[in-house]
Write a protein that holds these residues in place. Structure first.
Motif, PDB file in Angstrom:
ATOM      1  N   ASP A 295      -8.011  -8.109   6.283  1.00  0.00           N
ATOM      2  CA  ASP A 295      -9.205  -7.336   6.654  1.00  0.00           C
ATOM      3  C   ASP A 295     -10.202  -8.207   7.403  1.00  0.00           C
ATOM      4  O   ASP A 295     -10.795  -7.772   8.402  1.00  0.00           O
ATOM      5  CB  ASP A 295      -9.861  -6.742   5.412  1.00  0.00           C
ATOM      6  N   GLU A 296     -10.410  -9.437   6.933  1.00  0.00           N
ATOM      7  CA  GLU A 296     -11.337 -10.349   7.609  1.00  0.00           C
ATOM      8  C   GLU A 296     -10.838 -10.693   9.003  1.00  0.00           C
ATOM      9  O   GLU A 296     -11.622 -10.776   9.962  1.00  0.00           O
ATOM     10  CB  GLU A 296     -11.523 -11.615   6.770  1.00  0.00           C
TER      11      GLU A 296
ATOM     12  N   ARG B  22      -8.933  -8.819  10.880  1.00  0.00           N
ATOM     13  CA  ARG B  22      -9.065  -7.631  11.723  1.00  0.00           C
ATOM     14  C   ARG B  22     -10.500  -7.479  12.222  1.00  0.00           C
ATOM     15  O   ARG B  22     -10.738  -7.172  13.394  1.00  0.00           O
ATOM     16  CB  ARG B  22      -8.634  -6.395  10.938  1.00  0.00           C
ATOM     17  N   VAL B  23     -11.464  -7.693  11.329  1.00  0.00           N
ATOM     18  CA  VAL B  23     -12.876  -7.607  11.722  1.00  0.00           C
ATOM     19  C   VAL B  23     -13.203  -8.670  12.759  1.00  0.00           C
ATOM     20  O   VAL B  23     -13.867  -8.406  13.763  1.00  0.00           O
ATOM     21  CB  VAL B  23     -13.794  -7.756  10.491  1.00  0.00           C
TER      22      VAL B  23
ATOM     23  N   LYS C 257      -4.840  -8.904   1.396  1.00  0.00           N
ATOM     24  CA  LYS C 257      -5.620  -7.792   1.943  1.00  0.00           C
ATOM     25  C   LYS C 257      -6.980  -8.274   2.417  1.00  0.00           C
ATOM     26  O   LYS C 257      -7.464  -7.866   3.481  1.00  0.00           O
ATOM     27  CB  LYS C 257      -5.795  -6.696   0.891  1.00  0.00           C
ATOM     28  N   ARG C 258      -7.608  -9.138   1.638  1.00  0.00           N
ATOM     29  CA  ARG C 258      -8.909  -9.674   2.036  1.00  0.00           C
ATOM     30  C   ARG C 258      -8.794 -10.493   3.329  1.00  0.00           C
ATOM     31  O   ARG C 258      -9.607 -10.359   4.241  1.00  0.00           O
ATOM     32  CB  ARG C 258      -9.483 -10.535   0.900  1.00  0.00           C
TER      33      ARG C 258
ATOM     34  N   LYS D 101       0.826  -1.207   0.000  1.00  0.00           N
ATOM     35  CA  LYS D 101       0.000   0.000   0.000  1.00  0.00           C
ATOM     36  C   LYS D 101       0.866   1.265   0.000  1.00  0.00           C
ATOM     37  O   LYS D 101       0.539   2.257  -0.651  1.00  0.00           O
ATOM     38  CB  LYS D 101      -0.925  -0.002   1.227  1.00  0.00           C
TER      39      LYS D 101
END
Length: 291
Positions: free
Chosen positions: A74-75, A77-78, A70-71, A15
């Motif tokens: 992110d999952e 982290r949620v 990234k997916r 990023k």
């Protein structure tokens, strides 16, 4: 877990398009980022980055891997946030060891209010005078009166209960009303277990008086009942005998004098407590301060 951490670092590098920006975002040194990404590339057998002196670019494989990482990150982290929220909610079974009389006299209305406030908690209470083993027995917390005996447990103070002297009118008619603390040596004084002396306070004055009793009892409730039946003088918190005072079954003795305050503690095995236990202790401390 280490692989997931490396994937998260790779996402930050991708990023930021460079190690410096990723280092500023994560707090991880450039050299460590480079080493961790290199180890990741070696582990999956793919070149993820084109490194130049000015910038870092994703390879074709790196772009595909970045989108997948990234997916996943992110999952994760949620899921972590949801788990944190769940752990912060006071839910589950609260297993507590409570002293019989204290729980019956003081805690019953408090427990009812706490249960109404936190409907996600169910309760498993053990009312016993014995010292439960919080290490080997499945209790979240033990509520105890008096100074804690074990230094291996975490003791959180909840309240200091001031004690006073009371007796029944029939006892005082038979034995006479004490007019000074020294008179108690001539009276039947109902003590917890084998206590042989009471320390009484009046303003800054303090006196220790010897007492005697035919009874050795480990129940405040039984001591109170015996006092109402004219068996002697008791030294207990007013809350214990409030109904008996209202009904005239007991009256104050030496009302200017107070006994040693009785401490109440919450004992736990560790300082790291689930929300259900933490809220219970906080609730008791707040409400008992109003007693």
């Amino acid at each position: 877990m280490e692989l997931l951490n490396d994937m998260a670092l790779f996402v930050e590098v991708a990023k930021a398009r460079g190690f410096r920006g990723a280092s500023e975002a994560t707090g991880v040194p450039n050299s460590t980022l480079s080493r961790r990404i290199g180890a990741l590339e070696k582990a999956i057998g793919l070149r993820l980055l084109h490194r130049t002196t000015r910038k870092v670019e994703l390879t074709e494989a790196g772009q595909l891997y970045f989108e997948r990482c990234k997916r996943i990150v992110d999952e994760a982290r949620v899921a972590h946030e949801q788990l944190g929220d769940m752990l912060a909610q006071p839910v589950g079974v609260l297993r507590a060891s409570l002293p019989v009389d204290f729980a019956t006299i003081y805690m019953a209305p408090l427990i009812a209010d706490f249960a109404a406030k936190y409907p996600g908690i169910t309760f498993d209470f053990d009312l016993t005078p014995r010292q439960v083993d919080l290490v080997s027995e499945p209790f979240d917390v033990a509520i105890r009166m008096g100074e804690p005996e074990s230094s291996n447990l975490i003791a959180r103070p909840l309240a200091q209960l001031v004690t006073q002297l009371y007796a029944s009118p029939m006892y005082l008619k038979r034995a006479g009303m004490p007019t000074q603390p020294a008179d108690l040596a001539q009276h039947e004084c109902l003590n917890i277990l084998k206590a042989s002396a009471w320390t009484l306070h009046r303003h800054k004055e303090s006196v220790r008086v010897s007492t005697h009793s035919r009874f050795s009892i480990n129940s405040v409730g039984l001591i109170r009942s015996l006092a109402t039946l004219g068996m002697g003088i008791v030294l207990v918190p007013e809350k214990v005998v409030v109904d008996d005072l209202a009904a005239g079954r007991l009256v104050p003795v030496l009302p200017e004098w107070r006994g040693q305050a009785t401490s109440v503690h919450a004992l736990t095995e560790t300082r790291l407590l689930p929300a259900k236990t933490q809220r219970f202790i906080e609730f008791l401390k707040e409400r008992l301060a109003q007693v």
